[in-house]
Scaffold this motif. Sequence first.
Motif, PDB file in Angstrom:
ATOM      1  N   UNK A 198      20.952  13.588  16.912  1.00  0.00           N
ATOM      2  CA  UNK A 198      19.892  12.688  17.250  1.00  0.00           C
ATOM      3  C   UNK A 198      20.026  12.133  18.583  1.00  0.00           C
ATOM      4  N   UNK A 199      21.229  11.613  18.653  1.00  0.00           N
ATOM      5  CA  UNK A 199      21.476  10.845  19.988  1.00  0.00           C
ATOM      6  C   UNK A 199      22.007  11.757  21.244  1.00  0.00           C
ATOM      7  N   UNK A 200      22.453  13.106  20.807  1.00  0.00           N
ATOM      8  CA  UNK A 200      22.419  14.008  21.842  1.00  0.00           C
ATOM      9  C   UNK A 200      21.014  14.690  22.398  1.00  0.00           C
ATOM     10  N   UNK A 201      20.368  14.605  21.318  1.00  0.00           N
ATOM     11  CA  UNK A 201      18.752  14.952  21.506  1.00  0.00           C
ATOM     12  C   UNK A 201      18.274  14.125  22.582  1.00  0.00           C
ATOM     13  N   UNK A 202      18.336  12.876  22.413  1.00  0.00           N
ATOM     14  CA  UNK A 202      17.789  11.696  23.160  1.00  0.00           C
ATOM     15  C   UNK A 202      18.527  11.854  24.729  1.00  0.00           C
ATOM     16  N   UNK A 203      19.771  12.173  24.775  1.00  0.00           N
ATOM     17  CA  UNK A 203      20.412  12.076  26.086  1.00  0.00           C
ATOM     18  C   UNK A 203      19.961  13.405  26.868  1.00  0.00           C
ATOM     19  N   UNK A 204      19.902  14.430  26.118  1.00  0.00           N
ATOM     20  CA  UNK A 204      19.219  15.786  26.784  1.00  0.00           C
ATOM     21  C   UNK A 204      17.819  15.485  27.302  1.00  0.00           C
ATOM     22  N   UNK A 205      17.207  14.850  26.621  1.00  0.00           N
ATOM     23  CA  UNK A 205      15.819  14.358  26.977  1.00  0.00           C
ATOM     24  C   UNK A 205      15.604  13.790  28.397  1.00  0.00           C
ATOM     25  N   UNK A 206      16.691  12.812  28.052  1.00  0.00           N
ATOM     26  CA  UNK A 206      16.425  11.570  29.191  1.00  0.00           C
ATOM     27  C   UNK A 206      17.118  12.561  30.669  1.00  0.00           C
ATOM     28  N   UNK A 207      18.101  13.340  30.495  1.00  0.00           N
ATOM     29  CA  UNK A 207      18.682  14.121  31.528  1.00  0.00           C
ATOM     30  C   UNK A 207      17.610  15.129  32.132  1.00  0.00           C
ATOM     31  N   UNK A 208      16.941  15.493  31.078  1.00  0.00           N
ATOM     32  CA  UNK A 208      15.818  16.612  31.608  1.00  0.00           C
ATOM     33  C   UNK A 208      14.662  15.919  32.535  1.00  0.00           C
ATOM     34  N   UNK A 209      14.592  14.694  31.789  1.00  0.00           N
ATOM     35  CA  UNK A 209      13.287  14.019  32.536  1.00  0.00           C
ATOM     36  C   UNK A 209      13.868  13.594  34.021  1.00  0.00           C
ATOM     37  N   UNK A 210      15.163  12.987  34.127  1.00  0.00           N
ATOM     38  CA  UNK A 210      15.572  12.751  35.262  1.00  0.00           C
ATOM     39  C   UNK A 210      15.614  13.836  36.485  1.00  0.00           C
ATOM     40  N   UNK A 211      15.964  15.156  35.949  1.00  0.00           N
ATOM     41  CA  UNK A 211      15.947  16.262  36.741  1.00  0.00           C
ATOM     42  C   UNK A 211      14.389  16.615  37.295  1.00  0.00           C
ATOM     43  N   UNK A 212      13.521  16.372  36.345  1.00  0.00           N
ATOM     44  CA  UNK A 212      12.356  16.814  36.857  1.00  0.00           C
ATOM     45  C   UNK A 212      11.745  16.002  37.674  1.00  0.00           C
ATOM     46  N   UNK A 213      12.256  14.986  38.170  1.00  0.00           N
ATOM     47  CA  UNK A 213      11.732  13.870  39.254  1.00  0.00           C
ATOM     48  C   UNK A 213      12.776  13.863  40.324  1.00  0.00           C
ATOM     49  N   UNK A 214      13.965  14.487  40.188  1.00  0.00           N
ATOM     50  CA  UNK A 214      15.184  14.258  41.214  1.00  0.00           C
ATOM     51  C   UNK A 214      14.920  15.488  42.241  1.00  0.00           C
ATOM     52  N   UNK A 215      15.376  15.271  43.305  1.00  0.00           N
ATOM     53  CA  UNK A 215      14.895  16.399  44.436  1.00  0.00           C
ATOM     54  C   UNK A 215      16.321  17.271  44.271  1.00  0.00           C
ATOM     55  N   UNK A 216      15.819  18.592  44.541  1.00  0.00           N
ATOM     56  CA  UNK A 216      16.948  19.703  44.724  1.00  0.00           C
ATOM     57  C   UNK A 216      18.175  19.340  45.593  1.00  0.00           C
ATOM     58  N   UNK A 217      19.349  19.543  45.130  1.00  0.00           N
ATOM     59  CA  UNK A 217      20.724  19.071  45.922  1.00  0.00           C
ATOM     60  C   UNK A 217      20.767  19.893  47.355  1.00  0.00           C
ATOM     61  N   UNK A 218      19.945  21.081  47.526  1.00  0.00           N
ATOM     62  CA  UNK A 218      20.204  21.793  48.583  1.00  0.00           C
ATOM     63  C   UNK A 218      19.120  21.430  49.605  1.00  0.00           C
ATOM     64  N   UNK A 219      17.760  21.593  49.207  1.00  0.00           N
ATOM     65  CA  UNK A 219      16.726  21.498  50.198  1.00  0.00           C
ATOM     66  C   UNK A 219      16.177  20.031  50.187  1.00  0.00           C
ATOM     67  N   UNK A 220      16.344  19.245  49.245  1.00  0.00           N
ATOM     68  CA  UNK A 220      15.969  17.957  49.135  1.00  0.00           C
ATOM     69  C   UNK A 220      14.383  17.911  49.228  1.00  0.00           C
ATOM     70  N   UNK A 221      13.825  18.825  49.148  1.00  0.00           N
ATOM     71  CA  UNK A 221      12.294  18.920  49.141  1.00  0.00           C
ATOM     72  C   UNK A 221      11.545  18.894  47.678  1.00  0.00           C
ATOM     73  N   UNK A 222      11.644  20.198  47.290  1.00  0.00           N
ATOM     74  CA  UNK A 222      11.206  20.376  45.634  1.00  0.00           C
ATOM     75  C   UNK A 222      12.106  19.652  44.635  1.00  0.00           C
ATOM     76  N   UNK A 223      11.466  19.625  43.608  1.00  0.00           N
ATOM     77  CA  UNK A 223      12.180  18.892  42.529  1.00  0.00           C
ATOM     78  C   UNK A 223      13.307  19.984  41.771  1.00  0.00           C
ATOM     79  N   UNK A 224      14.168  19.422  41.056  1.00  0.00           N
ATOM     80  CA  UNK A 224      15.188  20.109  40.323  1.00  0.00           C
ATOM     81  C   UNK A 224      14.512  20.792  39.278  1.00  0.00           C
ATOM     82  N   UNK A 225      14.805  22.337  39.082  1.00  0.00           N
ATOM     83  CA  UNK A 225      14.368  23.037  37.989  1.00  0.00           C
ATOM     84  C   UNK A 225      15.478  23.867  37.369  1.00  0.00           C
ATOM     85  N   UNK A 226      16.361  24.331  38.318  1.00  0.00           N
ATOM     86  CA  UNK A 226      17.390  25.122  37.625  1.00  0.00           C
ATOM     87  C   UNK A 226      18.838  24.533  37.910  1.00  0.00           C
TER      88      UNK A 226
END
Length: 210
Positions: free
Chosen positions: A1-29
């Motif tokens: 359960x805890x791992x599922x919550x951590x995974x959900x939080x991590x995915x949520x942060x990635x969805x709003x974080x900028x791409x590490x290369x272009x810094x324009x679009x959001x992280x997806x891969x």
Amino acid sequence: MLQSIQHFIQKGMQSVSPCLLCSIDRQQHHSLCNDCWEQLPWFKQVVDRHEHSISCAFHYDFPIDRIIQSYKYEQQLHYQNLLAQSLLSLRLARVQAIVPMPISVERLKDRGYNQMLLVAHMMAKQLRIPVWQPVIRQVQHAQKGLSRLERLENIEQQFIIDPTEKRRFRKVLIIDDVVTTGSSIHALSTLLHQLHCTQVYAACIAAAQP
């Protein structure tokens, strides 16, 4: 359960974080946006070096060359997820353990970490197998200016079996960042066979010209 919550939080942060290369679009891969992920110098083929077949995710070209250098020498550890996932995207054989390329104590002190050990732990967690380090690397000497035979002899002298490691595995995967001549993988593989490994596979993040 805890791992599922951590995974959900991590995915949520990635969805709003900028791409590490272009810094324009959001992280997806794996820390990159769709375009940057697709435009990486993908290779996903096998190279033969020193009679070893080595699976490689990328050509050692821009920007992956710069990413590896930044991760390896500049402590840009946020790239480790991208690099681990690039190896996991390959068709890897089913193995019992992952063996990261060892580095010497001197280089470990300089960098503060073994870059491939960090990647190995991320891969091992997803594959649910252990990380195995049965070989120690002694002082790493410069290879520049040496012939092919001299390079191989130089590398072979750097590796020794760790007598304190008692675990044994038969099917293992060596991982490294860049393969050039394949001499390091050859030397490490030789000792793993001495430890009764019957199947030793190898994968690298990028393949450079030998």
